[in-house]
Each structure stands twice: as structure tokens, then as C-alpha cells.
Design a protein around this motif. Structure first.
Motif, mmCIF file in Angstrom:
data_model
loop_
_atom_site.group_PDB
_atom_site.id
_atom_site.type_symbol
_atom_site.label_atom_id
_atom_site.label_comp_id
_atom_site.label_asym_id
_atom_site.label_seq_id
_atom_site.Cartn_x
_atom_site.Cartn_y
_atom_site.Cartn_z
ATOM 1 N N LEU A 12 -15.176 -3.477 -6.085
ATOM 2 C CA LEU A 12 -14.627 -4.145 -4.905
ATOM 3 C C LEU A 12 -15.674 -4.973 -4.177
ATOM 4 O O LEU A 12 -15.382 -6.078 -3.691
ATOM 5 N N LYS A 68 -5.842 -7.876 -4.864
ATOM 6 C CA LYS A 68 -5.723 -6.458 -4.493
ATOM 7 C C LYS A 68 -4.273 -5.994 -4.587
ATOM 8 O O LYS A 68 -3.332 -6.765 -4.360
ATOM 9 N N CYS A 106 -6.949 -1.763 -3.972
ATOM 10 C CA CYS A 106 -7.700 -1.724 -5.233
ATOM 11 C C CYS A 106 -7.577 -3.064 -5.959
ATOM 12 O O CYS A 106 -6.595 -3.791 -5.785
ATOM 13 N N ALA A 107 -8.572 -3.373 -6.778
ATOM 14 C CA ALA A 107 -8.568 -4.615 -7.550
ATOM 15 C C ALA A 107 -7.595 -4.472 -8.719
ATOM 16 O O ALA A 107 -7.879 -3.786 -9.705
ATOM 17 N N TYR A 144 -17.402 -2.005 2.147
ATOM 18 C CA TYR A 144 -17.221 -0.799 1.332
ATOM 19 C C TYR A 144 -18.442 0.131 1.395
ATOM 20 O O TYR A 144 -18.526 1.090 0.636
#
Length: 352
Positions: free
Chosen positions: A204, A212, A217-218, A283
Motif C-alpha cells: 500500500l 483500492k 486493500c490494493a 500506513y
């Protein structure tokens, strides 16, 4: 790789030979790739080191490369942090990955067998710390590896599509190593798929433009993990036909791990995508100054340390899961709810 024997708790893991301080971090519960345990019901503790060997009344397995105080009567742990299935192009300390790929771990296991016999034949106190000859066929061999191979592709300037094209070859290498270990006497295997790589800060923070999903989340990176898992499951289905004497359990850890990000409050977690031990950014992760590193802030050296309540976090250091998160995952996979065939851990050494 981790090996756990079938008379006392032994296990052998393929991702933690513990050759560096990182490998000894109690919160680093996913540093495994291959291992074995002499006792079937104890085997899973090897790899993700998830969970409380104490909950089984058993000790942790000794790392293969630990030269002092080892006791291999319960199993052996060949795992190292940062290990891959394929031989990596980028090796620590200057690169990202361990020099102990799964192939190297398999060779270490092959060497372990005659070395153990030599010591056993000498008798004396050291022979009491070595597995008996018949333990190898009774052990549960556990594997948790593959995510670092995908990571290597992403950080090797490959597109998502290009990384996808490498998956069949990665899985083939995985299966070839399992066959090699089978040929050395292994018969029972507990094999994890890979988790949602697109939910970890490593991805991320370094690929911020990634699309996303609704949980942050990717999405496309997770789809690569899902493709790896699909090909692994297919390959293991074929392997059961090729090795009819083997008990092979495919363990879905992707689903219970992803559920932590889908509903973190249900499990008592907060800031699900933020690393507990880290520094900087959305993050709390900086690939150049990871957990435990020393950084300079306004002229003062500071160690990158832990958040105040690790038990409320999912991600430990940007890559690995916390003890609390792994405990939840372990509780779900050990009862057979996420395995193929659907059997609990304590039955993994028995063919259906």
C-alpha cells in the motif's frame, strides 16, 4: 519449512532458520516456508509460528541453523524471514530477500537426515536430542511460502500482468520441492496458500496509485494472490494423484486473513491497514526504515518501535501479522474449516 514429528512435538518450517535478529521476533508469525514436526497434531506451529505452541503444551521447534541449545526431538525449523520459492535476485543485506530459498531449505533437510543419524549412532547425551530414524515418515511437513515471490516481481519493475505470468513457474518449483521432500521420506503435508498481499503496508505504501477495494486493500495485487492460490490448489490436486501414499492438505489462509480487514471491529482491531511497528506516512511504514531501525529525527537518533497496543492491530511491521491476528487465523484453520480436504490439524497425518 517446518517438520514436526509424530511422537513428540516436532516441526520443520521453511522460512525461519533464524540467522538474523528479525527471525526471532515473537510478533513475526509468518516467517516460514518449510518445516516438519514429529507429532501430527503439533505440526502447524512451525510455520506461521502462529500460535502458542503452549496451547498444545509443546515447545517451539529448534531452528536448523541454531548452533547452541537445539533439541530436534520435537521437529526442526528451516524457515527464514524473507524466503522465497524461487532463488531470489535481490538478497539481504543489500536486497530484500533471504538467501535461503525453498530449494536451499530442502537441501538443508536432506543434509539433516544423515547428520542426525551420525549423531544418533554415536550415542550419549547428544543422541537424545536427535529424532529417531522412523520419525521422518510420521512427521507433518508444513509450508507457508510464496508471497515473497510475488513481492519480488512487484518490486522488480514487473507489471501486475507480468507477475501473473510468473505464477505457474513459481508453483511448479513449489511442487518440485515438495516432491523432493516426499522422496526423502515425507508423507504428510500441511500447505498454506498465500494471504491478501494487497492489504499489507509494504504494498500500500509503495504502490499508492493502486486501485483500492472497499476495505482499502490494493485490489489488483490481491487478485495476483488469488491467482497464485488457484494454481497452487490445482497443482496439489494433481500431486495427490501423483503421490497416492501422501496425505496432502491445502490450507486457505487467504480467506480468514482477508476477513480481518473486512470486519476488524468484530475481532477487536483498529487501524487495520496501519503497521504497529513502523514509521511515517498513512500506513506507518517506510521500507528504508523498518521496525527496529534507528532513524534521526531533528538531530536525535530514535529506534523505530512498537505501537502501544499491538493486540489491537492486524499488521505488525508492514509485512507480517501480529500475534493477535495470527491467533484468530490459527483458530479458524486448525479446525478444518478452511482446508481441502476439510480435516482438522490433528487429523492431517491421516489419508481420508
Amino acid at each position: 519449512m517446518v517438520l514436526e514429528y509424530n511422537s513428540q512435538k516436532p516441526f520443520l518450517s521453511s522460512s525461519s532458520n533464524r540467522v538474523s535478529p528479525k527471525l526471532n521476533d515473537d510478533n513475526d508469525s509468518s516467517v516460514v516456508s518449510f518445516g516438519f514436526a514429529w507429532r501430527c497434531r503439533e505440526a502447524i506451529i512451525f510455520q506461521m509460528r502462529f500460535m502458542h505452541a503452549q496451547s498444545f503444551g509443546l515447545p517451539y521447534l529448534s531452528p536448523y541453523l541454531n548452533s547452541l541449545g537445539s533439541n530436534f526431538t520435537h521437529g526442526a525449523n528451516f524457515a527464514t524471514a524473507g524466503s522465497t520459492i524461487k532463488i531470489p535476485n535481490s538478497i539481504i543485506p543489500n536486497g530484500m530477500f533471504s538467501p535461503f530459498s525453498l530449494q536451499i531449505q530442502s537441501i538443508q533437510f536432506k543434509d539433516f537426515i544423515p547428520k542426525a543419524k551420525f549423531i544418533r549412532d554415536q550415542g550419549g547425551v547428544f543422541a537424545t536430542l536427535i529424532p529417531k530414524e522412523d520419525y521422518y515418515s510420521k512427521a507433518l511437513y508444513t509450508f507457508d511460502i510464496g508471497q515473497n515471490d510475488l513481492t519480488a516481481g512487484f518490486f522488480g519493475n514487473k507489471t501486475i500482468q507480468q507477475v501473473n505470468t510468473t505464477v505457474p513457474d513459481i508453483v511448479k518449483s513449489f511442487i518440485d520441492n515438495i516432491k523432493n521432500i516426499y522422496n526423502l521420506g515425507a508423507r504428510s503435508f500441511w500447505i498454506h496458500n498465500t494471504g491478501p498481499i494487497g492489504c499489507v503496508p509494504l504494498i500500500l505504501a509503495n504502490f499508492p496509485s493502486a486501485i483500492k477495494d472497499r476495505y482499502g486493500c490494493a485490489k489488483q495485487y490481491n487478485e495476483v494472490s488469488q491467482y497464485f492460490n488457484l494454481k497452487l490448489k490445482e497443482a496439489l490436486a494433481q500431486l495427490r494423484k501423483d503421490l497416492p501414499l501422501a496425505a496432502i492438505t491445502y490450507v486457505d489462509i487467504y480467506s480468514p486473513k482477508y476477513s480481518l480487514f473486512q470486519n476488524p471491529k468484530k475481532y477487536g482491531f483498529e487501524l487495520p491497514l496501519v503497521a504497529c511497528c513502523g514509521n511515517g506516512g498513512k500506513y506507518n511504514y517506510n521500507i528504508r526504515a523498518g521496525c527496529g531501525a534507528t532513524i534521526n529525527i531533528n538531530g536525535t537518533n530514535t529506534v523505530v518501535g512498537s505501537c502501544k497496543k499491538p493486540s489491537t492491530r492486524i499488521i505488525w511491521d508492514g509485512t507480517h501479522y501480529t500475534e493477535a491476528a495470527n491467533k484468530i487465523v490459527f483458530d479458524q484453520i486448525s479446525n478444518g474449516a478452511f482446508t481441502d480436504p476439510p480435516i482438522p490439524l490433528n487429523r492431517a497425518c491421516y489419508k481420508k
